[in-house]
Design a protein around this motif. Structure first.
Motif, short mmCIF file in Angstrom:
data_model
loop_
_atom_site.label_atom_id
_atom_site.label_comp_id
_atom_site.label_asym_id
_atom_site.label_seq_id
_atom_site.Cartn_x
_atom_site.Cartn_y
_atom_site.Cartn_z
N ASN A 48 0.82 -1.21 0.00
CA ASN A 48 0.00 0.00 0.00
C ASN A 48 0.86 1.26 0.00
O ASN A 48 0.56 2.24 -0.69
CB ASN A 48 -0.93 0.01 1.22
N TYR A 49 1.94 1.21 0.79
CA TYR A 49 2.85 2.37 0.85
C TYR A 49 3.51 2.62 -0.50
O TYR A 49 3.60 3.76 -0.96
CB TYR A 49 3.93 2.13 1.92
N LEU A 50 3.94 1.52 -1.14
CA LEU A 50 4.57 1.65 -2.45
C LEU A 50 3.60 2.20 -3.48
O LEU A 50 3.95 3.10 -4.26
CB LEU A 50 5.11 0.28 -2.90
N LEU A 51 2.37 1.68 -3.46
CA LEU A 51 1.37 2.18 -4.40
C LEU A 51 1.04 3.64 -4.14
O LEU A 51 0.83 4.42 -5.08
CB LEU A 51 0.10 1.31 -4.30
N PHE A 52 1.02 4.01 -2.86
CA PHE A 52 0.75 5.40 -2.50
C PHE A 52 1.85 6.31 -3.03
O PHE A 52 1.57 7.40 -3.57
CB PHE A 52 0.62 5.51 -0.98
N GLN A 53 3.10 5.87 -2.87
CA GLN A 53 4.22 6.68 -3.37
C GLN A 53 4.18 6.80 -4.89
O GLN A 53 4.46 7.86 -5.46
CB GLN A 53 5.56 6.04 -2.93
N LEU A 54 3.85 5.70 -5.56
CA LEU A 54 3.74 5.73 -7.02
C LEU A 54 2.61 6.66 -7.45
O LEU A 54 2.74 7.40 -8.44
CB LEU A 54 3.50 4.32 -7.56
N TYR A 55 1.53 6.64 -6.70
CA TYR A 55 0.40 7.52 -7.02
C TYR A 55 0.82 8.98 -6.89
O TYR A 55 0.53 9.81 -7.77
CB TYR A 55 -0.76 7.20 -6.09
#
Length: 250
Positions: free
Chosen positions: A29-36
């Motif tokens: 989730n953190y990685l996806l948030f950063q990518l977003y």
């Protein structure tokens, strides 16, 4: 007892798997948030001050901290490249506080500093300014080393002439408006020359200027970047001026 221990192992394994799965899910989730954020906010690198930077300080790599900001929030006049910051000097009127971004209006190249000569002085040195002209200046330019000669007229005696200082570093050559000759707005006609000498020798140079005529001549060590002004202790001119000033010969 053995059966109870065996029944407990699958439960511990399930618990570990659940905890590992939860941790992996949080990391994802953190990685996806950063990518977003990176995709939709277009983060841009901005360099900020790692410490309070005083006026007229040359900025180094150690003075920088990298942060990321949304591109839309980065003003055009903020430096975003290291090459715009490292090696530049802060302005003379103000300090850059820790955490502040670097604004282009705050920074100067060394050659653009209005008080460039002052920042070139080494410990224990003072700048000494002399009037000059094309005929007396010759081929001397800023950055060169030159010898200072003094000629003193004496009533009823032959003039006294000799070398007072060797390897005097030339800080700048300026026109009558005070502009460096390399300035685009300069007249290009030399009027004053600024040099770096030991603070202790300023009274002797001032006396030489009032007692006689000072001229500078380039030497074979004109481009020796390690050489600094040295008083010629055994010169007749030096001994004469030291006697006039009451200073004991060295």
């Amino acid at each position: 007892m053995k059966e109870e221990k065996l029944r407990g192992i699958p439960l511990m394994l399930k618990a570990c798997l659940c905890m590992g799965g939860a941790a992996a899910l949080l990391a994802l989730n953190y990685l996806l948030f950063q990518l977003y954020i990176a995709r939709y906010l277009s983060l841009q690198t901005v360099w900020t001050a790692a410490r309070d930077i005083p006026p007229r300080t040359r900025i180094t790599e150690a003075d920088l901290i990298e942060i990321r900001m949304p591109e839309g929030y980065v003003p055009d006049h903020i430096c975003t490249e290291k090459k715009e910051i490292i090696g530049r000097y802060t302005e003379i009127q103000g300090m850059i506080p820790a955490g502040s971004p670097f604004y282009r209006s705050m920074l100067f190249r060394e050659e653009d500093l209005p008080d460039r000569a002052a920042v070139q002085l080494r410990e224990g040195q003072t700048s000494f300014v002399m009037n000059t002209d094309v005929s007396r200046l010759g081929s001397i330019t800023a950055g060169m080393r030159a010898d200072i000669y003094v000629t003193i007229g004496r009533r009823g005696e032959n003039p006294l002439s000799g070398c007072l200082f060797r390897n005097v570093r030339v800080l700048s050559v300026r026109d009558h408006k005070g502009l460096d000759l390399r300035d685009a707005e300069s007249t290009g006609i030399p009027y004053m020359i600024e040099t770096a000498v030991s603070s202790a020798d300023i009274p002797l140079l001032t006396l030489a200027e009032s007692a006689g005529e000072i001229r500078m001549f380039p030497t074979s060590s004109s481009y020796d970047t390690d050489a600094e002004a040295e008083l010629v202790p055994d010169s007749e001119v030096t001994l004469y001026l030291q006697t006039l000033s009451g200073r004991q010969p060295e």
